[in-house]
Design a protein around this motif. Structure first.
Motif, PDB file in Angstrom:
ATOM      1  N   ALA A   1       0.792  -1.096   0.123  1.00 48.76           N
ATOM      2  CA  ALA A   1      -0.046  -0.102  -0.019  1.00 48.76           C
ATOM      3  C   ALA A   1       0.784   1.370  -0.079  1.00 48.76           C
ATOM      4  N   LEU A   2       2.178   1.264  -0.027  1.00 46.34           N
ATOM      5  CA  LEU A   2       2.970   2.235   0.097  1.00 46.34           C
ATOM      6  C   LEU A   2       3.067   3.069  -1.262  1.00 46.34           C
ATOM      7  N   ARG A   3       3.308   4.348  -1.190  1.00 51.81           N
ATOM      8  CA  ARG A   3       3.486   5.038  -2.586  1.00 51.81           C
ATOM      9  C   ARG A   3       4.948   5.544  -2.520  1.00 51.81           C
ATOM     10  N   ARG A   4       5.492   5.364  -3.958  1.00 49.90           N
ATOM     11  CA  ARG A   4       6.872   5.848  -4.117  1.00 49.90           C
ATOM     12  C   ARG A   4       7.149   7.471  -3.970  1.00 49.90           C
ATOM     13  N   TYR A   5       6.353   8.058  -4.282  1.00 51.86           N
ATOM     14  CA  TYR A   5       6.389   9.571  -4.219  1.00 51.86           C
ATOM     15  C   TYR A   5       5.404  10.261  -2.989  1.00 51.86           C
ATOM     16  N   TRP A   6       5.794  10.672  -2.112  1.00 51.03           N
ATOM     17  CA  TRP A   6       5.160  11.337  -1.125  1.00 51.03           C
ATOM     18  C   TRP A   6       5.748  12.628  -0.503  1.00 51.03           C
ATOM     19  N   ASP A   7       4.903  13.354   0.059  1.00 52.66           N
ATOM     20  CA  ASP A   7       5.296  14.664   0.779  1.00 52.66           C
ATOM     21  C   ASP A   7       5.028  14.766   2.287  1.00 52.66           C
ATOM     22  N   SER A   8       5.596  15.527   2.981  1.00 50.18           N
ATOM     23  CA  SER A   8       5.342  15.723   4.429  1.00 50.18           C
ATOM     24  C   SER A   8       5.440  17.069   4.965  1.00 50.18           C
ATOM     25  N   PHE A   9       4.826  17.432   5.843  1.00 49.48           N
ATOM     26  CA  PHE A   9       4.953  18.804   6.424  1.00 49.48           C
ATOM     27  C   PHE A   9       4.793  18.682   7.787  1.00 49.48           C
ATOM     28  N   MET A  10       5.711  19.458   8.528  1.00 46.64           N
ATOM     29  CA  MET A  10       5.954  19.310  10.078  1.00 46.64           C
ATOM     30  C   MET A  10       5.913  20.618  10.436  1.00 46.64           C
ATOM     31  N   LEU A  11       5.252  20.669  11.927  1.00 50.62           N
ATOM     32  CA  LEU A  11       5.344  21.829  12.732  1.00 50.62           C
ATOM     33  C   LEU A  11       5.747  21.324  14.192  1.00 50.62           C
ATOM     34  N   LEU A  12       6.634  22.125  14.693  1.00 50.12           N
ATOM     35  CA  LEU A  12       7.276  21.591  15.771  1.00 50.12           C
ATOM     36  C   LEU A  12       7.230  22.972  16.936  1.00 50.12           C
ATOM     37  N   GLY A  13       6.942  22.619  18.058  1.00 50.06           N
ATOM     38  CA  GLY A  13       7.117  23.614  19.236  1.00 50.06           C
ATOM     39  C   GLY A  13       7.827  23.187  20.287  1.00 50.06           C
ATOM     40  N   SER A  14       8.884  23.800  20.733  1.00 55.02           N
ATOM     41  CA  SER A  14       9.989  23.200  21.886  1.00 55.02           C
ATOM     42  C   SER A  14      10.209  24.238  22.955  1.00 55.02           C
ATOM     43  N   PHE A  15      10.329  23.603  24.116  1.00 51.85           N
ATOM     44  CA  PHE A  15      10.358  24.613  25.312  1.00 51.85           C
ATOM     45  C   PHE A  15      11.652  23.870  26.042  1.00 51.85           C
ATOM     46  N   ARG A  16      12.539  24.790  26.660  1.00 54.60           N
ATOM     47  CA  ARG A  16      13.537  24.134  27.248  1.00 54.60           C
ATOM     48  C   ARG A  16      13.790  25.164  28.635  1.00 54.60           C
ATOM     49  N   PHE A  17      14.537  24.398  29.531  1.00 55.41           N
ATOM     50  CA  PHE A  17      15.052  25.196  30.780  1.00 55.41           C
ATOM     51  C   PHE A  17      16.619  24.592  31.117  1.00 55.41           C
TER      52      PHE A  17
END
Length: 390
Positions: A374-390
């Motif tokens: 069921a996999l497709r050879r061509y594919w795109d992805s979009f990611m959003l990240l939020g990160s906090f540190r101390f």
């Protein structure tokens, strides 16, 4: 000595909680990434929907007992789709003893659960602020087999030498890889295996040269993994053996507002004795990436990267593998164009956005994509990240 807790700024800008006049320091971080893909699943069910199954929560402490002895440890919850459920575990925990130190350099030993020296980024890969992007180049730093190379239980000797032109460092470690998770076994032998993996002690060697005050870095890493599969009840797989020997060449150039980074890996792979229901054989894998970052403004940074992975250098398009197994040939490679942007809202809070255009599915996890047909050879992805540190 009275125990007093204070907040101080670390060199990276994050606030640390200090005790014992700074000899004991506590840091922590939290990140959440939203993932959407046009096809296939990455870090959870992301195909034409949004997955929130990629998160990291960590707390680490370092305690300098004497000028030459330091204890360090980190607890980590790492959730990554079907490959990691976010359970809290010891990411690293070690004693670092500097046996000799002078203006010319230092040397020492580390014992405990030690971060594996593997390319430029592996030792700090779990802290989002230290990565160049939301995900590291998957051709070198596989997330689907992360636990096998992230750290090991054993010892390490290290040496650093300082010169006018730069510094030279080297380390040699011997440790037990982490094979006690289902993710490690599934990544190598497939879903729902009744057996488990055992590993011999794995040697790890790295040498790194930094010149002109860190303007450029050159490195070489060699690692050897020797894994044995112990079949379970009614197992159709035999007592197989999996050997992996990656050699990684690293280079980085840092200017005032931009940097160029590239790494190349050659991986000798041997798979045997698993029986007729498994793809046995030898292969020479190949990976590389070229990455550029540019500081657009004091709080903004852009990234462009091309990342390439071949499971078998002699069968780059996977045709031989497809003929032997009936699996799609594009599961044996991946070519990933990445465009990303980073915004440091404050020294403690960071936002990132990242787009990927991918040819091939070589770095996708079977836990998130159980049906290879069921996999497709061509594919795109979009990611959003939020990160906090101390």
């Amino acid at each position: 000595m009275a125990m007093v807790a204070v907040l101080s700024l670390s060199p990276g800008g994050a606030r640390a909680i200090d005790f014992l006049d700074g000899d004991l320091q506590l840091h922590g971080f939290f990140s959440l990434t939203l993932v959407n893909t046009s096809d296939n699943n990455f870090f959870g069910q992301s195909d034409d929907q949004i997955s929130s199954e990629y998160s990291e929560v960590g707390a680490n402490a370092s305690w300098r007992l004497t000028p030459d002895v330091q204890l360090s440890a980190q607890l980590l919850s790492h959730r990554a789709g079907g490959t990691d459920d976010g359970g809290v575990r010891l990411d690293y925990g070690l004693l670092d003893w500097t046996m000799a130190s002078s203006e010319e350099g230092r040397s020492g030993v580390r014992v405990g659960r030690i971060k594996t020296a593997y390319g430029l980024y592996n030792k700090t890969r779990d802290v989002p602020f230290t990565r160049p992007s939301i995900i590291l180049p998957q051709s070198i730093y596989f997330d689907r087999t992360r636990n096998l190379t992230v750290s090991a239980d054993g010892g390490e000797v290290y040496l650093e030498r300082y010169y006018e032109a730069g510094s030279l460092s080297g380390s040699l470690a011997l440790g037990q890889p982490q094979t006690d998770t289902d993710a490690a076994t599934v990544a190598l032998v497939g879903l729902n295996p009744p057996g488990h993996l055992d590993a011999k002690l794995a040697p790890d060697f790295q040498v790194m040269y930094e010149g002109s005050g860190g303007r450029y870095r050159l490195g070489f890493t060699a690692l050897h993994l020797d894994l044995r599969y112990k079949p379970g009840y009614a197992d159709r797989l035999g007592a197989g053996r999996f050997k992996l020997t990656p050699l990684i060449f690293s280079a980085q150039y840092n200017a005032e507002n931009w940097s160029l980074t590239s790494e190349y890996a050659s991986r000798r792979i041997s798979v045997k004795d698993f029986g007729p229901f498994f793809y046995n054989g030898d292969a020479l894998g190949e990976s590389y990436y070229l990455q550029a970052t540019y500081r657009l403004a004091p709080k903004w940074e852009a990234l462009l990267r091309y990342d390439v992975y071949y499971a078998d250098k002699g069968d780059r398009n996977g045709q031989d593998f497809a003929a032997a197994t009936g699996m799609p040939g594009f599961t044996r490679y991946a070519k990933d164009w990445t465009l990303g942007v980073r915004f440091d809202v404050t020294p403690q809070f960071m936002l990132r956005a990242e787009a990927h255009q991918v040819d091939g599915t070589g770095f996708l996890a079977v836990q998130d994509n159980p049906n290879a047909q069921a996999l497709r050879r061509y594919w795109d992805s979009f990611m959003l990240l939020g990160s906090f540190r101390f």
